[in-house]
Scaffold this active site. Structure first.
Site, short mmCIF file in Angstrom:
data_model
loop_
_atom_site.label_atom_id
_atom_site.label_comp_id
_atom_site.label_asym_id
_atom_site.label_seq_id
_atom_site.Cartn_x
_atom_site.Cartn_y
_atom_site.Cartn_z
N ASP A 263 40.28 57.06 49.27
CA ASP A 263 39.23 56.06 49.18
C ASP A 263 39.00 55.76 47.69
O ASP A 263 39.52 56.43 46.81
CB ASP A 263 37.95 56.56 49.86
N TRP A 264 38.19 54.76 47.44
CA TRP A 264 37.96 54.23 46.09
C TRP A 264 37.48 55.35 45.15
O TRP A 264 36.39 55.91 45.31
CB TRP A 264 36.91 53.13 46.14
#
Length: 715
Positions: A263-264
């Site tokens: 994820d980011w």
């Protein structure tokens, strides 16, 4: 694979590493500001940009085509970009938020919404969507419940499959109107402590396997191409660097050989988590866990080469990751056509077309859940309406993850009702979380001559979604004050709720004569709600998360365990039982709950046998009759309880459901099948198996109002 393997052999170590990096489009722009902005901040070089494996969140066919063209001109080996985006519940045509879609209890509708979202995003040049999110969630304080399908592992798994089918279709390589799906967030992101986003998750492996993992596994069994890591810890280790989770479970036990993306910023977040001292250690832990692509941090790009040269990371780990990235690009046909379905001309025809709007309207109407109705709804022609509230004329009905949708294209509630009647007086009454005496007086004046008040209340989109955790999940005081003042007028009040989570409805449900949960209904929200309010659509939505009596109960969910001192009707006045002194144990509204404009009666539940042998099937039957005067839909629900297991078992577990559409007076017999396999659970040795002994089967319209029948499993 021969082509891909040959390509891998031609790549330099740097080219391999840079393929494992994902950036936003601005990094690929020629703006000089990049030299002192994002590029400098992340330590990103021109060489990295020219060989980056993926870009996320490019907007529209014009930009994606330009990005791909420029990138291919600089690619030594002609490796195309992989373009990804968050297409959660629609691209330009926005459907209701996922929790609302789940309330339809209709897999065909869920699949259709994903197929339309895929078509619209594919024509803009997107190849992969970061969906479905299948995190099981039991805490409505967590803002991302709006992306989930609820609190039940069986139902979540069914939706996971439906969304993957919708996004990917049957032929991802040949069907240009489809995109690759990415199931997220692996794993157990929905169990964050305190309902606080990004927070710690702590549970036993048995609980993880029994409740939280099934939906991810269902998505992968349906062929989902990608997995995204979660921000949270699993057993004290951040998911993005968790070898047991990603290698032992995902890769080895489940056999997943697709692409795994962080994820980011999740690789860098291992540093504040406290399991990596610096970017180099974070990169090493992520690559050893098998993370193929790092989203929006540059630890791989800046450190993997030195780690390989120092002998700390085996280059075969990098080769494995690169092969998976290249394999997905090949599967999408990008080597033959880097632009895939991107087309500016076709984009004009596809986005927000009439067919897609019609689907959004149907799904939004069927996602509405009628929570209360004191014979006020449906509205009748000729009634004078006062439409009041902060959502009366608001376009903020798309939800927090509707990145590509446009509020000015959304049908507001006022517009939807105005298409039915011109007998409407409108006033705001208050803002979302503030109000004035002038606004209140305006609302009172608008309601003076009305027959019925339609009160549009709720959360702004910023109050839910990612980082939208709330400790108080009641409506803001300004809105509660508005409903109290209007109640003094003595007129019937129909409340329409716009929100992304289950709410504490005190201050609303007691005052309203009818209460319709509309969620964030999407582009066609106003029309869909009008369809329901005027009775063109009989509400058939059912809750997939319990609505708490108070936030103090949270987490509160239907499939909980019993205690050694359970609260019963017989001991309710005793002190030393498991109960609150100041509120009930049960939620305000249970899982599976929802009303209709008609009524249904259930006959006696019958079993084909009271002994189920391991190799046989038990039939559970019930007759359901529409006892009202209009046609309507009912969701018949089947639950099972294991009375005495090796470990404690839930009080009930959803094992099946059937949606019926019945005419007035019509009766239909519903039959469910129960097999030994459905009665299995994870034992102390973490083996999935069943126990001989007594079980109860329950059938009814929700998880509370059920008829029980006993049977025995014989082995």
């Amino acid at each position: 694979m021969t082509k891909i393997t040959a390509l891998l052999e031609q790549m330099t170590l740097e080219e391999k590493i840079f393929q494992l990096m994902q950036l936003t489009p601005n990094f690929l722009s020629e703006d000089d500001a990049n030299l002192t902005g994002p590029l400098a901040w992340m330590g990103v070089t021109e060489s990295m940009v020219n060989n980056v494996g993926s870009v996320l969140s490019a907007v529209g066919a014009k930009e994606t085509i330009a990005l791909q063209k420029k990138y291919m001109e600089n690619s030594r080996l002609g490796i195309p970009l992989l373009l990804m985006a968050d297409i959660i519940h629609g691209y330009r045509t926005i459907f209701p938020v996922t929790l609302a879609i789940a309330s339809t209890w209709d897999m065909e509708l869920a699949e259709r919404s994903a197929a339309i979202a895929a078509k619209e995003s594919a024509v803009t040049g997107i190849h992969v969507t970061f969906a479905p999110m299948v995190d099981l969630v039991r805490d409505p304080r967590w803002g991302r419940v709006m992306e989930s399908t609820g609190e039940d592992p069986f139902l979540n798994s069914e939706y996971a499959r439906a969304f993957v089918r919708g996004f990917q279709g049957d032929d991802l390589a040949g069907d240009m109107d489809r995109v690759a799906a990415c199931v997220k967030h692996f794993a157990a992101y929905g169990a964050a402590e305190g309902g606080r986003d990004y927070n710690t998750v702590n549970m036993s492996e048995r609980q993880l396997r029994e409740s939280y993992l099934p939906a991810y596994k269902a998505a992968l069994d349906e062929g989902c191409e990608m997995v995204m890591t979660a921000f949270n810890t699993v057993d004290g280790i951040p998911a993005t660097g968790n070898k047991w989770l990603m290698r032992n479970l995902l890769r080895d036990e489940w056999g997943f050989d697709g692409m795994l993306i962080s994820d980011w910023g999740a690789v860098s977040e291992m540093i504040p988590h406290g399991v990596a001292a610096d970017g180099a250690e974070a990169a090493q832990k992520a690559i050893e866990a098998g993370v193929d692509m790092e989203m929006m941090t540059s630890n791989y790009a800046n450190h993997l080469k030195e780690l390989v040269e120092a002998g700390k990371v085996d280059i075969t780990l990098i080769d494995e990751c690169v092969l998976r990235v290249l394999k997905l690009k090949d599967k999408l046909g990008l080597f033959e056509n880097p632009y895939r379905a991107a087309s500016e001309e076709r984009e004009k025809e596809v986005l927000l077309c009439d067919e897609h709007r019609a689907a959004a309207r149907e799904i939004a109407a069927k996602s509405c859940v009628l929570l209360k109705n004191e014979q006020v709804l449906p509205l009748r022609s000729g009634q004078k309406l006062a439409l009041i509230g902060p959502f009366a004329e608001s376009g903020d009905i798309l939800g927090p993850w509707s990145i590509w949708g446009k509020q000015d294209e959304a049908v507001q509630l006022h517009a939807g009702l105005s298409a039915r009647t011109d007998l409407i007086a409108t006033a705001k009454g208050c803002d979302i979380d503030s109000g004035s005496e002038e606004q209140l007086q305006e609302a009172i004046n608008a309601a003076a001559d009305a027959d019925i008040i339609v009160l549009a209340l709720g959360e702004s989109s910023e109050m839910s979604g990612e980082a939208g955790s709330r400790g108080d999940i009641r409506l803001p005081q300004s809105q509660l004050k508005l409903i109290q003042k209007l109640k003094l007028l003595g007129k019937p009040i129909v409340v329409v709720l716009f929100n992304g989570r289950p709410l504490d409805l005190h201050g609303v449900i007691e005052e309203a004569d009818a209460l319709l949960e509309a969620w964030f209904p999407g582009t066609e929200g106003g029309n869909a709600i009008a369809d329901v309010l005027f009775g063109d659509v009989n509400p058939s939505g059912r809750l997939t998360m319990s609505f708490p009596y108070s936030v103090g109960q949270v987490p509160v969910y239907y499939n909980n365990y019993n205690t050694g001192r359970p609260l019963t009707p017989q001991n309710a006045n005793e002190r030393y039982v498991s109960k609150y002194l100041d509120m009930p144990n049960a939620p305000l509204l249970p899982f599976g709950y929802g009303l209709s404009y008609t009524s249904f009666s259930y006959g006696e539940v019958s079993l084909s046998t009271d002994e189920l042998h391991a190799e046989d099937t038990l039939e559970v039957s019930v007759e359901v009759t529409n006892t009202g005067v209009v046609a309507g839909g009912e969701v018949v629900q089947l639950y099972v309880r294991d009375i005495a297991g090796e470990v404690v078992r839930p009080l009930k577990e959803l094992k099946g459901f059937r949606k019926l559409q019945l005419q007035p007076g019509e009766t239909e017999k519903v039959t469910f099948l129960i097999t030994e396999e459905q009665l299995r659970y994870y034992h102390t040795d973490l083996q999935l198996k069943s126990d001989a002994g007594e079980f109860h089967v329950f059938v009814g319209p929700n998880s509370r109002d059920l008829e029980a029948k006993p049977f025995r499993l014989v082995k």
